[in-house]
Scaffold this active site. Structure first.
Site, mmCIF file in Angstrom:
data_model
loop_
_atom_site.group_PDB
_atom_site.id
_atom_site.type_symbol
_atom_site.label_atom_id
_atom_site.label_comp_id
_atom_site.label_asym_id
_atom_site.label_seq_id
_atom_site.Cartn_x
_atom_site.Cartn_y
_atom_site.Cartn_z
ATOM 1 N N ARG A 1 0.829 -1.215 0.000
ATOM 2 C CA ARG A 1 0.000 0.000 0.000
ATOM 3 C C ARG A 1 0.857 1.256 0.000
ATOM 4 N NH1 ARG A 1 -2.102 0.969 6.101
ATOM 5 N NH2 ARG A 1 -0.720 -0.469 7.179
ATOM 6 N N SER B 1 -4.770 4.870 5.678
ATOM 7 C CA SER B 1 -4.513 3.462 5.336
ATOM 8 C C SER B 1 -4.075 3.299 3.890
ATOM 9 C CB SER B 1 -5.777 2.635 5.574
ATOM 10 O OG SER B 1 -6.088 2.581 6.942
ATOM 11 N N GLU C 1 -19.252 4.029 -0.366
ATOM 12 C CA GLU C 1 -18.483 3.456 -1.471
ATOM 13 C C GLU C 1 -19.281 3.399 -2.767
ATOM 14 O OE1 GLU C 1 -18.872 2.040 1.514
ATOM 15 O OE2 GLU C 1 -16.883 2.142 2.426
ATOM 16 N N PHE D 1 -14.559 -3.454 0.494
ATOM 17 C CA PHE D 1 -15.536 -2.392 0.218
ATOM 18 C C PHE D 1 -15.398 -1.869 -1.210
ATOM 19 C CE2 PHE D 1 -14.083 -1.600 4.767
ATOM 20 C CZ PHE D 1 -14.877 -2.617 5.252
ATOM 21 N N HIS E 1 -5.490 -3.777 1.722
ATOM 22 C CA HIS E 1 -5.931 -4.688 2.779
ATOM 23 C C HIS E 1 -6.642 -5.914 2.232
ATOM 24 C CE1 HIS E 1 -4.774 -1.168 4.963
ATOM 25 N NE2 HIS E 1 -5.141 -1.627 6.136
ATOM 26 N N ASP F 1 -7.978 -7.510 11.986
ATOM 27 C CA ASP F 1 -9.370 -7.079 11.791
ATOM 28 C C ASP F 1 -10.306 -8.250 11.493
ATOM 29 O OD1 ASP F 1 -8.996 -4.468 12.377
ATOM 30 O OD2 ASP F 1 -9.012 -3.730 10.313
ATOM 31 N N ARG G 1 -1.836 -4.782 3.261
ATOM 32 C CA ARG G 1 -1.522 -3.987 4.448
ATOM 33 C C ARG G 1 -0.119 -4.198 5.001
ATOM 34 N NH1 ARG G 1 -2.427 -5.114 10.190
ATOM 35 N NH2 ARG G 1 -2.504 -3.151 11.307
#
Lengths: 318, 281
Positions: free
Chosen positions: A14, A41, A62, A87, A113, A121, A171
């Site tokens: 990322r 992020s 989104e 998402f 991610h 998560d 991530r």
């Protein structure tokens, strides 16, 4: 060639995206970044600082973000809507399908991610179905780069590419081993290490796992051909078939469900052209869970040992 | 000054086109198409500055997006009668190998269409994106969009409502076709929408009422007024009260003709109520 594949220092893919966007902000005035409340992020703060008028904070909306991206592309902009992979795909699949894919919009969906390596998560966020969903959309380009340098290069290449595309990254800090000055060619497989016994096709974070596995196998006298499939669609069929003609068997490795991803894409090419034994290194039709990436990968069949085992299994089937 | 009589004559021909397209396709959505005819005729033949030679990016042009894509026979007729493509092509509506798909699409390259619609709730978001691109391009032309009232039941509509106000998209004029009908019945029975005007105003839009949504003079006057409110920091919503099926007595004021084509006898009856003003295709 294996000894030339050296980790120059761990970095997150990322961060490669953020660096690519930073560069695009300087060189391409049509690039517009959108983000759904995940700027930190997605690592695009530098782009925003230098091009505030070309950043559209979209909030936790989104579906609307994808629609706005379609509209921006209609007006000649090159929008990069970005959020977590879950998402950015499954949540908004119909918006992508109608407003972007079917409408042939030049939108670059950028998703961080992805996969198990999201870690703590847990399964709500660890999407393992996105490659499958996105490659089913007619005309969509699907890219899953393997390290920081490749992600940066892919991001920059996407701005020059015309058409809808999905860029998937992750991530965690991860080995960075491809050249910093590489030119990213969409749709072109990357030969990492030539070999004679088995072809290993891998994508994303799993590329490093296959490198480590190949080193272990080399000590046992097994010669692996390592090919990085960063672009899952369009797939470099010629490169796949050329390697298989030499080795006669295949292992595929991906941080994704075994259904619909890289393994299936490779299998389609093989069954139609040159059927040979194939083993999948992929998640076995399950969701993930919370944990550290180093714990999750082996638990879900994506460890270095899993690659080694898959190679030994496929060699017996030759 | 707008030539209202001329616009009304165009609207009559467009209504004939809608009946004839849906009749020969034996499918399609005449009800909402007839109801929104006057609004779309006003936009394309009086209000918008647009070029039928069609350029996707629409630089220096006003742009229209149809979110409730099922009223495609109306849009196709208005586009053809504006010169975007040959009028005779209306005969191919919903047929195999046609550019006139059941719901609007860019895929077959039909001039005038900039994004596919049909899966509801997406058009306002796209219109916002286009309006933002116009701002980035320094283009002071406007973006128009039409959405249905049943469509207000989609969550994405309210994401778009938030975003347009927050981002101060004040070069955007959306109309909501408040005909009170959807496929399964009156909206207040299927899923009550409450006070739509108050809702859009609460989201930060400048809301303008257009209670006579089938009266050409009233439509032109209201859109002209809406244009005066652009550039003032707020997106604009016109609450357009139309009668579904307007212009054909047996189709008027009911949801029954939302997605049903007239048979031969009904087609003859409908056409007898609509003057052929510009020549049938």
């Amino acid at each position: 060639m294996l000894d030339k594949l050296v980790d120059t220092g761990k970095k997150a893919t990322r961060d490669g995206y953020g660096a690519g966007m930073h560069e695009l902000g300087k060189v391409n005035p049509n690039v517009v970044a959108l983000c759904a409340d995940l700027v930190a992020s997605l690592k695009i703060q530098e782009f925003i600082d230098e091009n505030p008028e070309r950043f559209i904070q979209s909030g936790i909306s989104e579906a609307n973000m994808m629609g706005m991206a379609a509209g921006l592309a209609t007006g000649g902009k090159i929008p990069f809507p970005s959020t977590f992979a879950n998402f950015a795909t499954g949540r908004v699949y119909d918006q992508i399908r109608q407003s972007i894919a079917y409408s042939e919009k030049n939108v670059k969906i950028c998703a961080s991610h992805a996969g198990l390596t999201l870690g703590e998560d847990g399964a709500t966020h660890q999407i393992l179905e996105d490659i499958g969903m996105m490659r089913m959309l007619p005309g969509f380009t699907v890219i899953n780069p393997c390290d920081y340098n490749q992600t940066k290069a892919a991001t920059i290449a996407l701005a020059e590419h015309v058409g809808p595309a999905y860029l998937r990254f992750g991530r965690p800090s991860w080995p960075n081993f491809t050249p910093a000055d590489q030119k990213f060619e969409i749709g072109k497989a990357l030969m990492l290490s030539e070999g004679t016994d088995v072809s290993i096709f891998s994508t994303g974070h799993m590329v490093w796992q296959t490198i480590e596995a190949a080193r272990a196998l080399e000590k046992e006298g097994i010669s692996c051909e390592l090919i990085n499939i960063h672009t899952i669609k369009p797939l470099d069929e010629a490169a796949v078939l050329a390697s298989v003609a030499k080795t006669g068997c295949v292992v595929t490795a991906e941080e994704h469900n075994r259904y619909g991803g890289l393994g299936d894409a490779i299998a389609q090419v093989l069954t139609s052209n040159h059927p040979v034994p194939q083993e999948y290194v992929a998640v076995n039709d399950s969701f993930g869970e919370s944990g550290k990436p180093a714990e999750l990968l082996p638990k879900y069949g994506l460890g270095i040992d899993d690659v080694v085992a898959a190679v030994k299994k496929v060699l017996k089937r030759k | 000054m707008a030539d209202i009589a001329k616009l009304e004559r165009i609207a009559s021909q467009v209504r004939r086109d809608i009946i004839r397209q849906t009749s020969s396709a034996e499918s399609g959505h005449p009800g909402g198409s007839l109801g929104c005819t006057d609004y779309l005729v006003a936009l394309y033949f009086e209000i918008m500055d647009h070029d039928p030679k069609f350029n996707m990016e629409a630089e220096g042009e006003d742009v229209f997006f149809l979110s409730n894509g099922h009223i495609s026979p109306l849009w196709y007729s208005v586009l053809a009668r504006s010169g975007y493509f040959p009028i005779e092509e209306l005969a191919t509506f919903r047929q195999i190998n046609s550019r006139l798909q059941g719901h609007p699409a860019t895929h077959e390259g039909l001039p005038g269409i900039r994004v596919a619609s049909g899966s509801l709730g997406q058009g306002v978001s796209v219109a916002i994106g286009m309006a933002l691109s116009k701002k980035l391009n320094g283009d002071d032309k406007l973006v128009f969009a039409l959405t249905g009232d049943g469509e207000q039941q989609e969550g994405q509509i309210w994401e778009a409502a938030l975003a347009a106000a927050h981002l101060k998209v004040d070069n955007l004029i959306v109309a909501c076709d408040r005909n009170g009908q959807q496929i399964d019945g009156p909206t207040k029975e299927v899923m009550s929408l409450g006070d739509l005007s108050a809702k859009w105003a609460a989201f930060g839009w400048h809301v303008i009422e257009l209670p006579k949504g089938n009266d050409m003079k009233s439509i032109v006057k209201t859109i002209e007024e809406a244009k005066k409110h652009t550039g003032k920091g707020k997106p604009i919503m016109i609450m357009l009260d139309t009668e579904m099926g307007y212009g054909v007595d047996f189709m008027q004021g009911t949801h029954k003709w939302h997605g049903k084509a007239p048979n031969a006898e009904q087609t003859a009856d409908a056409l007898s109520q609509l003057e052929e003003t510009l020549g049938d295709y």
